[in-house]
Design an enzyme around this catalytic site. Structure first.
Site, PDB file in Angstrom:
ATOM      1  N   TYR A  79      -8.559  -6.710  -7.539  1.00  0.00           N
ATOM      2  CA  TYR A  79      -8.633  -7.000  -6.264  1.00  0.00           C
ATOM      3  C   TYR A  79      -8.560  -8.745  -6.502  1.00  0.00           C
ATOM      4  O   TYR A  79      -8.042  -9.384  -5.995  1.00  0.00           O
ATOM      5  CB  TYR A  79      -9.939  -6.679  -5.461  1.00  0.00           C
ATOM      6  CG  TYR A  79     -10.262  -7.284  -4.078  1.00  0.00           C
ATOM      7  CD1 TYR A  79      -9.525  -7.421  -3.049  1.00  0.00           C
ATOM      8  CD2 TYR A  79     -11.596  -7.876  -4.490  1.00  0.00           C
ATOM      9  CE1 TYR A  79     -10.141  -7.928  -2.034  1.00  0.00           C
ATOM     10  CE2 TYR A  79     -12.082  -8.511  -3.234  1.00  0.00           C
ATOM     11  CZ  TYR A  79     -11.200  -8.712  -1.997  1.00  0.00           C
ATOM     12  OH  TYR A  79     -11.671  -9.295  -1.048  1.00  0.00           O
ATOM     13  N   GLY A 108      -3.359  -6.163   8.951  1.00  0.00           N
ATOM     14  CA  GLY A 108      -4.706  -5.466   8.308  1.00  0.00           C
ATOM     15  C   GLY A 108      -5.628  -5.344   9.530  1.00  0.00           C
ATOM     16  O   GLY A 108      -6.928  -5.653   9.187  1.00  0.00           O
ATOM     17  N   GLY A 143      -8.841  -3.412   9.558  1.00  0.00           N
ATOM     18  CA  GLY A 143      -9.831  -3.400   8.628  1.00  0.00           C
ATOM     19  C   GLY A 143     -11.208  -4.163   8.645  1.00  0.00           C
ATOM     20  O   GLY A 143     -11.593  -4.256   9.862  1.00  0.00           O
ATOM     21  N   GLN A 144     -12.021  -4.428   7.822  1.00  0.00           N
ATOM     22  CA  GLN A 144     -13.316  -4.807   7.856  1.00  0.00           C
ATOM     23  C   GLN A 144     -13.348  -6.211   8.837  1.00  0.00           C
ATOM     24  O   GLN A 144     -14.428  -6.227   9.552  1.00  0.00           O
ATOM     25  CB  GLN A 144     -14.117  -5.251   6.500  1.00  0.00           C
ATOM     26  CG  GLN A 144     -15.499  -5.377   6.557  1.00  0.00           C
ATOM     27  CD  GLN A 144     -15.791  -6.141   5.393  1.00  0.00           C
ATOM     28  OE1 GLN A 144     -15.357  -6.382   4.380  1.00  0.00           O
ATOM     29  NE2 GLN A 144     -17.461  -6.173   5.227  1.00  0.00           N
ATOM     30  N   ASP A 157       3.502  -1.480   7.298  1.00  0.00           N
ATOM     31  CA  ASP A 157       3.107  -1.456   5.969  1.00  0.00           C
ATOM     32  C   ASP A 157       3.615  -2.702   5.257  1.00  0.00           C
ATOM     33  O   ASP A 157       4.724  -3.133   5.068  1.00  0.00           O
ATOM     34  CB  ASP A 157       3.871  -0.322   5.165  1.00  0.00           C
ATOM     35  CG  ASP A 157       3.556  -0.122   3.685  1.00  0.00           C
ATOM     36  OD1 ASP A 157       3.032  -1.089   3.322  1.00  0.00           O
ATOM     37  OD2 ASP A 157       4.100   0.691   2.992  1.00  0.00           O
ATOM     38  N   ASP A 215      -1.086  -2.945  11.691  1.00  0.00           N
ATOM     39  CA  ASP A 215      -1.804  -2.278  10.361  1.00  0.00           C
ATOM     40  C   ASP A 215      -1.107  -1.160  10.096  1.00  0.00           C
ATOM     41  O   ASP A 215      -0.177  -0.497  10.745  1.00  0.00           O
ATOM     42  CB  ASP A 215      -3.217  -1.773  11.072  1.00  0.00           C
ATOM     43  CG  ASP A 215      -4.289  -1.455   9.738  1.00  0.00           C
ATOM     44  OD1 ASP A 215      -5.190  -2.226   9.722  1.00  0.00           O
ATOM     45  OD2 ASP A 215      -4.254  -0.404   9.086  1.00  0.00           O
ATOM     46  N   ARG A 225      -2.417   1.773   9.499  1.00  0.00           N
ATOM     47  CA  ARG A 225      -2.978   2.872  10.344  1.00  0.00           C
ATOM     48  C   ARG A 225      -2.872   2.692  11.738  1.00  0.00           C
ATOM     49  O   ARG A 225      -2.523   1.439  12.411  1.00  0.00           O
ATOM     50  CB  ARG A 225      -4.429   2.846  10.018  1.00  0.00           C
ATOM     51  CG  ARG A 225      -4.979   3.330   8.551  1.00  0.00           C
ATOM     52  CD  ARG A 225      -6.130   3.245   8.281  1.00  0.00           C
ATOM     53  NE  ARG A 225      -6.568   1.522   8.262  1.00  0.00           N
ATOM     54  CZ  ARG A 225      -7.461   1.052   7.838  1.00  0.00           C
ATOM     55  NH1 ARG A 225      -8.627   1.931   7.336  1.00  0.00           N
ATOM     56  NH2 ARG A 225      -7.690  -0.111   7.615  1.00  0.00           N
TER      57      ARG A 225
END
Ligand code: SER
Length: 323
Positions: free
Chosen positions: A140, A7, A10-11, A51, A31, A33
């Site tokens: 979540y 990830g 991500g943030q 993934d 990631d 992406r």
């Protein structure tokens, strides 16, 4: 130490990677992406497309990189998660399972996990300690609560060194995506780039928040703590808990002529109301010396200039995400 981060886009990812690299660690990013433009280039940071829902791909990557530890960050946040609970279950729950399995099968010692205030639900006192009943209201939160338990199981059963922080809502110099705590960050982001923001919550909304540098330090300090000092796998970490109205006042004081108002969205407000006001983090303070450094004022002073610098090039790029 070689570290694999999932990830990574991500943030938390890129900020964590920068902190790890600054400490001299070799980092591999992964990631679903492609490498974002602001990530370090391939010479310094290998970027693996992954993934986490694909068990074979996770295992192959772990076998190839052979990290000393994995920071498993890949997840879909609470607000976006409610628009696709099925995918959220697969990514958050299945992703962690695949990572833990790969760690077990490939003999990777440490797995770090980011949990959240969203594991808590309604009916608790405003301040919550580590060991209270978990009754999350979002997919979540459900996947993070069961992720905590799955990690603790792998620790007991297979000796994986699983460690997790329960983060407050994180605020950083980034455009957020899909979190219910994003109202706090959007007051700053849209305050800087548009001079106005309408928050999707009531002014009296109060949840635990934390500035990203403290969030990164919490994760790194927990990862680096001697195992013998730890009395549990999962730790609350707290920082500050202003009302939304107080955040708006801080933003208004820092950015002249900014206009912030409130138009609560019933779905996101209900999620916010189900979360505690404050996290009691006595165990983290005792076991690994956790102390937050930033409060609302010092965060505001640090964050506003950073956002101004970041958003100059990129004025109208992204709207507040519609979830
Ligand atoms: N920031 C997260 C969210 O809003 C909470 O952990 O979903």
């Amino acid at each position: 130490m070689r570290t694999l981060v999932t990830g990574a886009g991500g943030q938390v990812g890129l900020d964590l990677i920068a902190a790890l690299m600054a400490q001299g660690h070799e980092v591999h990013a992964s990631d679903v992406r492609v490498r974002p433009d602001d990530a370090p280039d391939a010479r310094d940071l290998p970027w693996h497309m992954l993934d986490v829902c694909d068990p074979e791909a996770v295992r192959n990557l772990v076998a190839r990189v052979r990290p000393d530890r994995i920071f498993h960050l890949a997840a879909i946040l609470s607000a976006r998660g409610e628009s696709m609970p099925d995918v959220t279950y697969q990514v958050n729950q299945g992703g962690l399972y695949n990572v833990l399995e790969a760690a077990r099968l490939e003999g990777i010692t440490q797995v770090m996990f980011t949990s959240t205030i969203a594991v808590f639900g309604p009916g608790l006192p405003p301040s919550v300690a580590d060991d209270v009943p978990l009754q999350p209201t979002t997919m979540y939160g459900v996947t993070k609560a069961s992720g905590e338990m799955l990690g603790a199981y792998y620790s007991r059963r297979f000796g994986i060194d699983f460690r997790a922080v329960r983060y407050p809502g994180l605020i950083s110099a980034a455009v957020p995506g899909g979190g219910t705590s994003d109202y706090a960050l959007f007051m700053y982001v849209d305050g800087v780039r548009r001079g106005r923001y309408t928050a999707f919550c009531r002014p009296d909304t109060t949840i635990p928040l934390m500035y990203m540098p403290d969030g990164l330090r919490a994760l790194l300090e927990l990862s680096n703590a001697p195992r013998s000092a730890l009395t549990r796998c999962v730790y609350n970490v707290g920082a500050f808990s202003p009302t939304a109205a107080r955040i708006a006042d801080a933003v208004t004081a820092a950015i002249p002529d900014v206009k912030i108002d409130f138009d609560p969205d019933p779905i996101r407000q209900a999620i916010l109301d189900s979360w505690p006001d404050l996290l009691i983090d006595d165990a983290a303070r005792r076991d690994w010396n956790w102390r937050p450094e930033f409060d609302l004022e010092s965060m505001t002073n640090d964050l506003v200039p950073r956002l101004r610098a970041m958003l100059t090039d990129d004025n109208e790029t992204e709207q507040a995400p519609h979830v």
